[in-house]
Enzyme design. Structure first.
Site, PDB file in Angstrom:
ATOM      1  N   SER A   1      38.162  -3.506  53.683  1.00 51.64           N
ATOM      2  CA  SER A   1      38.482  -2.083  53.868  1.00 51.64           C
ATOM      3  C   SER A   1      37.303  -1.226  54.309  1.00 51.64           C
ATOM      4  O   SER A   1      37.469  -0.028  54.514  1.00 51.64           O
ATOM      5  CB  SER A   1      39.050  -1.520  52.561  1.00 51.64           C
ATOM      6  OG  SER A   1      38.013  -1.446  51.599  1.00 51.64           O
TER       7      SER A   1
ATOM      8  N   THR B   1      46.403   3.117  58.127  1.00 50.62           N
ATOM      9  CA  THR B   1      45.277   4.031  57.926  1.00 50.62           C
ATOM     10  C   THR B   1      45.097   5.028  59.063  1.00 50.62           C
ATOM     11  O   THR B   1      45.391   4.715  60.231  1.00 50.62           O
ATOM     12  CB  THR B   1      43.981   3.202  57.784  1.00 50.62           C
ATOM     13  OG1 THR B   1      42.854   4.068  57.933  1.00 50.62           O
ATOM     14  CG2 THR B   1      43.858   2.121  58.849  1.00 50.62           C
TER      15      THR B   1
ATOM     16  N   GLU C   1      42.402   5.595  60.327  1.00 53.13           N
ATOM     17  CA  GLU C   1      41.411   5.008  61.252  1.00 53.13           C
ATOM     18  C   GLU C   1      42.088   4.518  62.530  1.00 53.13           C
ATOM     19  O   GLU C   1      41.429   4.330  63.552  1.00 53.13           O
ATOM     20  CB  GLU C   1      40.677   3.843  60.584  1.00 53.13           C
ATOM     21  CG  GLU C   1      39.578   4.286  59.641  1.00 53.13           C
ATOM     22  CD  GLU C   1      38.391   4.935  60.349  1.00 53.13           C
ATOM     23  OE1 GLU C   1      37.815   4.299  61.232  1.00 53.13           O
ATOM     24  OE2 GLU C   1      38.057   6.078  60.006  1.00 53.13           O
TER      25      GLU C   1
ATOM     26  N   TYR D   1      37.927  -2.688  62.387  1.00 53.84           N
ATOM     27  CA  TYR D   1      38.844  -2.408  61.268  1.00 53.84           C
ATOM     28  C   TYR D   1      40.097  -1.696  61.779  1.00 53.84           C
ATOM     29  O   TYR D   1      41.233  -2.102  61.492  1.00 53.84           O
ATOM     30  CB  TYR D   1      38.129  -1.552  60.223  1.00 53.84           C
ATOM     31  CG  TYR D   1      39.035  -0.980  59.146  1.00 53.84           C
ATOM     32  CD1 TYR D   1      39.448  -1.768  58.077  1.00 53.84           C
ATOM     33  CD2 TYR D   1      39.471   0.347  59.200  1.00 53.84           C
ATOM     34  CE1 TYR D   1      40.278  -1.242  57.083  1.00 53.84           C
ATOM     35  CE2 TYR D   1      40.298   0.875  58.221  1.00 53.84           C
ATOM     36  CZ  TYR D   1      40.703   0.083  57.162  1.00 53.84           C
ATOM     37  OH  TYR D   1      41.530   0.610  56.193  1.00 53.84           O
TER      38      TYR D   1
ATOM     39  N   LYS E   1      44.013  -3.050  61.865  1.00 53.39           N
ATOM     40  CA  LYS E   1      45.064  -2.324  61.143  1.00 53.39           C
ATOM     41  C   LYS E   1      46.212  -1.917  62.083  1.00 53.39           C
ATOM     42  O   LYS E   1      47.355  -1.771  61.650  1.00 53.39           O
ATOM     43  CB  LYS E   1      44.477  -1.098  60.455  1.00 53.39           C
ATOM     44  CG  LYS E   1      43.688  -1.439  59.178  1.00 53.39           C
ATOM     45  CD  LYS E   1      44.616  -1.732  58.008  1.00 53.39           C
ATOM     46  CE  LYS E   1      43.863  -1.921  56.701  1.00 53.39           C
ATOM     47  NZ  LYS E   1      44.756  -2.132  55.548  1.00 53.39           N
TER      48      LYS E   1
HETATM   49  P1  NAP Z   1      39.327  -1.375  48.172  1.00 55.29           P
HETATM   50  O1  NAP Z   1      38.988  -0.603  46.944  1.00 55.29           O
HETATM   51  O2  NAP Z   1      38.233  -1.869  49.041  1.00 55.29           O
HETATM   52  O3  NAP Z   1      40.214  -2.637  47.704  1.00 55.29           O
HETATM   53  C1  NAP Z   1      40.493  -3.699  48.574  1.00 55.29           C
HETATM   54  C2  NAP Z   1      41.149  -4.809  47.791  1.00 55.29           C
HETATM   55  O4  NAP Z   1      41.406  -5.912  48.678  1.00 55.29           O
HETATM   56  C3  NAP Z   1      40.291  -5.378  46.653  1.00 55.29           C
HETATM   57  O5  NAP Z   1      41.134  -5.674  45.548  1.00 55.29           O
HETATM   58  C4  NAP Z   1      39.743  -6.664  47.252  1.00 55.29           C
HETATM   59  O6  NAP Z   1      39.420  -7.648  46.307  1.00 55.29           O
HETATM   60  C5  NAP Z   1      40.964  -7.114  48.052  1.00 55.29           C
HETATM   61  N1  NAP Z   1      40.641  -8.111  49.074  1.00 55.29           N
HETATM   62  C6  NAP Z   1      39.692  -8.034  50.050  1.00 55.29           C
HETATM   63  N2  NAP Z   1      39.691  -9.157  50.797  1.00 55.29           N
HETATM   64  C7  NAP Z   1      40.660  -9.968  50.276  1.00 55.29           C
HETATM   65  C8  NAP Z   1      41.130 -11.258  50.601  1.00 55.29           C
HETATM   66  N3  NAP Z   1      40.623 -11.967  51.618  1.00 55.29           N
HETATM   67  N4  NAP Z   1      42.142 -11.781  49.871  1.00 55.29           N
HETATM   68  C9  NAP Z   1      42.672 -11.093  48.832  1.00 55.29           C
HETATM   69  N5  NAP Z   1      42.248  -9.871  48.458  1.00 55.29           N
HETATM   70  C10 NAP Z   1      41.254  -9.308  49.178  1.00 55.29           C
HETATM   71  O7  NAP Z   1      40.337  -0.555  49.086  1.00 55.29           O
HETATM   72  P2  NAP Z   1      41.263   0.703  48.734  1.00 55.29           P
HETATM   73  O8  NAP Z   1      40.497   1.948  49.008  1.00 55.29           O
HETATM   74  O9  NAP Z   1      41.899   0.496  47.418  1.00 55.29           O
HETATM   75  O10 NAP Z   1      42.351   0.611  49.895  1.00 55.29           O
HETATM   76  C11 NAP Z   1      43.559  -0.109  49.715  1.00 55.29           C
HETATM   77  C12 NAP Z   1      44.175  -0.414  51.083  1.00 55.29           C
HETATM   78  O11 NAP Z   1      44.440   0.795  51.770  1.00 55.29           O
HETATM   79  C13 NAP Z   1      43.275  -1.222  52.022  1.00 55.29           C
HETATM   80  O12 NAP Z   1      44.122  -2.040  52.792  1.00 55.29           O
HETATM   81  C14 NAP Z   1      42.633  -0.178  52.916  1.00 55.29           C
HETATM   82  O13 NAP Z   1      42.271  -0.747  54.146  1.00 55.29           O
HETATM   83  C15 NAP Z   1      43.777   0.825  53.023  1.00 55.29           C
HETATM   84  N6  NAP Z   1      43.418   2.223  53.218  1.00 55.29           N
HETATM   85  C16 NAP Z   1      42.539   2.840  52.390  1.00 55.29           C
HETATM   86  C17 NAP Z   1      42.284   4.192  52.536  1.00 55.29           C
HETATM   87  C18 NAP Z   1      41.341   4.925  51.617  1.00 55.29           C
HETATM   88  O14 NAP Z   1      40.902   6.009  51.981  1.00 55.29           O
HETATM   89  N7  NAP Z   1      41.069   4.397  50.431  1.00 55.29           N
HETATM   90  C19 NAP Z   1      42.939   4.911  53.553  1.00 55.29           C
HETATM   91  C20 NAP Z   1      43.848   4.250  54.363  1.00 55.29           C
HETATM   92  C21 NAP Z   1      44.107   2.909  54.181  1.00 55.29           C
HETATM   93  P3  NAP Z   1      37.954  -7.676  45.577  1.00 55.29           P
HETATM   94  O15 NAP Z   1      38.099  -6.805  44.368  1.00 55.29           O
HETATM   95  O16 NAP Z   1      37.780  -9.114  45.272  1.00 55.29           O
HETATM   96  O17 NAP Z   1      36.973  -7.145  46.561  1.00 55.29           O
HETATM   97  O1  F7E Z   2      32.925   7.022  56.008  1.00 56.07           O
HETATM   98  C1  F7E Z   2      30.200   8.918  57.617  1.00 56.07           C
HETATM   99  C2  F7E Z   2      30.796   7.777  58.411  1.00 56.07           C
HETATM  100  O2  F7E Z   2      32.842   4.814  54.903  1.00 56.07           O
HETATM  101  C3  F7E Z   2      33.368   8.353  56.218  1.00 56.07           C
HETATM  102  C4  F7E Z   2      38.121   3.586  54.248  1.00 56.07           C
HETATM  103  O3  F7E Z   2      38.785   3.757  53.030  1.00 56.07           O
HETATM  104  O4  F7E Z   2      38.888   5.705  55.041  1.00 56.07           O
HETATM  105  C5  F7E Z   2      37.722   4.942  54.806  1.00 56.07           C
HETATM  106  O5  F7E Z   2      36.991   4.748  56.002  1.00 56.07           O
HETATM  107  C6  F7E Z   2      32.483   9.041  57.232  1.00 56.07           C
HETATM  108  C7  F7E Z   2      32.232   8.262  58.530  1.00 56.07           C
HETATM  109  O6  F7E Z   2      35.057   6.046  55.153  1.00 56.07           O
HETATM  110  C8  F7E Z   2      27.422   7.585  55.727  1.00 56.07           C
HETATM  111  O7  F7E Z   2      30.108   7.599  59.650  1.00 56.07           O
HETATM  112  C9  F7E Z   2      27.764   9.241  57.076  1.00 56.07           C
HETATM  113  O8  F7E Z   2      32.347   9.151  59.609  1.00 56.07           O
HETATM  114  O9  F7E Z   2      33.449   6.849  53.530  1.00 56.07           O
HETATM  115  P1  F7E Z   2      33.511   6.140  54.821  1.00 56.07           P
HETATM  116  P2  F7E Z   2      35.862   5.765  56.510  1.00 56.07           P
HETATM  117  O10 F7E Z   2      35.057   5.051  57.506  1.00 56.07           O
HETATM  118  O11 F7E Z   2      36.496   7.054  56.909  1.00 56.07           O
HETATM  119  C10 F7E Z   2      39.798   5.135  55.982  1.00 56.07           C
HETATM  120  C11 F7E Z   2      40.997   6.055  56.088  1.00 56.07           C
HETATM  121  C12 F7E Z   2      40.132   3.719  55.688  1.00 56.07           C
HETATM  122  O12 F7E Z   2      41.213   3.245  56.018  1.00 56.07           O
HETATM  123  C13 F7E Z   2      39.022   2.846  55.228  1.00 56.07           C
HETATM  124  O13 F7E Z   2      39.527   1.683  54.568  1.00 56.07           O
HETATM  125  O14 F7E Z   2      31.197   9.221  56.651  1.00 56.07           O
HETATM  126  N1  F7E Z   2      28.941   8.579  56.942  1.00 56.07           N
HETATM  127  N2  F7E Z   2      26.815   8.640  56.345  1.00 56.07           N
HETATM  128  C14 F7E Z   2      28.776   7.550  56.108  1.00 56.07           C
HETATM  129  N3  F7E Z   2      29.640   6.621  55.650  1.00 56.07           N
HETATM  130  C15 F7E Z   2      29.158   5.706  54.773  1.00 56.07           C
HETATM  131  N4  F7E Z   2      30.012   4.790  54.266  1.00 56.07           N
HETATM  132  N5  F7E Z   2      27.831   5.695  54.388  1.00 56.07           N
HETATM  133  C16 F7E Z   2      26.924   6.608  54.828  1.00 56.07           C
HETATM  134  O15 F7E Z   2      25.762   6.583  54.476  1.00 56.07           O
END
Ligand code: NAP
Ligand code: F7E
Length: 337
Positions: A84, A125, A127, A149, A153
């Site tokens: 993720s 997502t 993204e 990513y 997705k």
């Molecule tokens: P997260 O905290 O990173 O959790 C990801 C989960 O996937 C963890 O339980 C991880 O296990 C498991 N995983 C990773 N690789 C795997 C594999 N090969 N086989 C089985 N399990 C695996 O993510 P989250 O923030 O809860 O997000 C949940 C979902 O929503 C993800 O699909 C993410 O891409 C999507 N999403 C997130 C956001 C957001 O803002 N949070 C927004 C849009 C979509 P481990 O504990 O072992 O690492």
């Molecule tokens: O970055 C900027 C970076 O890694 C947000 C995942 O849950 O949401 C998440 O993806 C922004 C980006 O989240 C740092 O460049 C600056 O513009 O917290 P992030 P993300 O990339 O938006 C989407 C919806 C998902 O689906 C994903 O699974 O922050 N940024 N400085 C940084 N980001 C990180 N991580 N670290 C920095 O130091």
């Protein structure tokens, strides 16, 4: 009693969803991949680790998925597992394509074969919108992903729609904008900020080192978003929905909100990689910039329109970005010794 399976149950959303479903009386099963030290800390923090049934599960292993679905048939299957972290997807593009793209069809095709009446949720997502083609972004906005990513997705998203249209499966895709919580992984920018600022507030001296502070995100609270996932699977007809707050904020402003919640007075100066912030109250440097945290291609602006979810699901985000920054900063502060 309804039964549900959650892949990614050890992650942020998996833990909140497990709690929500248990509170609703579900029998909850979850997939856990083999790692050297099993991580159930989020489930423990929410007090539900003992109430869920955990099974060995890996997105990349076809027969493991097949046996899981055969041996633990459920009413609702939530596919939340993924690689993720966007930043890592440039380092692991092939693995990310497999885990976040191909795995979705592994699951869908197994459900189609063994139990096609299972209701399926795919974690899509914002993204996928990447270089946004419309503001705000909604279900019909053209997709333009900007990372491996996002590209992976997009496959998961379209195959979820395709199995619905091809086989009449109840498969829904939630296009979720960023959602955070005190259980957020420490590499994501919000948690990286709140943890570092909490350490500074406790007397530490290390600034948080970040990349692009100009990027804008639509940040909500994960607890609200798992409720939206569940509501999608309660509809008579499966469909795709955006979940978002409709408010967008720069990384810089998120830092301000978190710092102010901890009693600091952040003052920014300089530009680009020379930008810094100090806490005017203590004179401590709290933010530095490093090229290391800039991405090869950036998603500059995300802001979602969740009116379809509001209309059809009665869903609305309840936590503001200021409230979220405060919740996360306080939780990190309280947890530090
Ligand atoms: P997260 O905290 O990173 O959790 C990801 C989960 O996937 C963890 O339980 C991880 O296990 C498991 N995983 C990773 N690789 C795997 C594999 N090969 N086989 C089985 N399990 C695996 O993510 P989250 O923030 O809860 O997000 C949940 C979902 O929503 C993800 O699909 C993410 O891409 C999507 N999403 C997130 C956001 C957001 O803002 N949070 C927004 C849009 C979509 P481990 O504990 O072992 O690492
Ligand atoms: O970055 C900027 C970076 O890694 C947000 C995942 O849950 O949401 C998440 O993806 C922004 C980006 O989240 C740092 O460049 C600056 O513009 O917290 P992030 P993300 O990339 O938006 C989407 C919806 C998902 O689906 C994903 O699974 O922050 N940024 N400085 C940084 N980001 C990180 N991580 N670290 C920095 O130091």
């Amino acid at each position: 009693m309804k039964k549900a399976f959650i892949t990614g149950i050890t992650g942020q959303d998996g833990a909140y969803l497990a709690k929500l479903l248990l509170d609703k009386g579900y029998e909850v099963h979850g997939g856990v991949r083999r790692i050297s030290q099993p991580e159930t800390v989020r489930l423990e923090k929410l007090g539900v680790a003992k109430d869920v049934h955990l099974h060995e599960f890996d997105l990349t292993e076809m027969n493991n998925i097949f046996r899981t679905i055969r041996d633990y048939p459920v009413d609702e299957f939530y596919n939340l597992a993924a690689q993720s972290f966007v930043g890592t997807s440039w380092e692991l593009p092939i693995y990310t394509a497999d885990a976040d793209g191909m795995a979705v069809v592994r699951i869908l095709d197994t459900l189609r074969t063994l139990k096609p009446d299972t209701r399926f949720y795919q974690a899509s997502t914002s993204e996928m919108f990447g270089l946004v083609q419309e503001v705000p972004q909604r279900e019909t906005t053209r997709l333009y992903p900007r990372s491996p990513y996002g590209v992976a997705k997009v496959y998961g998203h379209y195959i979820t729609m395709n199995y619905r249209e091809s086989f009449g499966m109840h498969s829904s895709s939630g296009i979720l904008f960023n959602h955070e919580s005190p259980l957020r992984g420490k590499e994501f920018v919000t948690r990286k900020i709140t943890l570092a600022l909490a350490k500074l507030a406790k007397g530490g001296s290390d600034p948080v080192v970040l990349g692009n502070l100009d990027a804008k995100r639509d940040w909500g609270f994960a607890g609200d978003y798992v409720e939206g996932m569940w509501r999608m699977l309660q509809q008579d007809v499966a469909d795709d929905y955006v979940l978002a707050t409709g408010v967008t904020t720069t990384i810089r402003d998120f830092i301000r909100f978190a710092a102010e919640a901890l009693g600091m007075e952040p003052v920014f100066s300089g530009e680009g990689i020379h930008e810094t912030a100090i806490d005017a109250k203590t004179g401590k440097r709290i933010v530095e910039i490093s090229e290391k945290f800039f991405r090869p291609a950036e998603v500059e602006l995300l802001i979602g329109d969740a009116s379809k979810a509001e209309q059809n699901l009665g869903w609305k985000a309840t936590v503001s970005v200021q409230g979220l920054a405060q919740m996360m900063a306080k939780a990190d502060y309280d947890e530090l010794a």
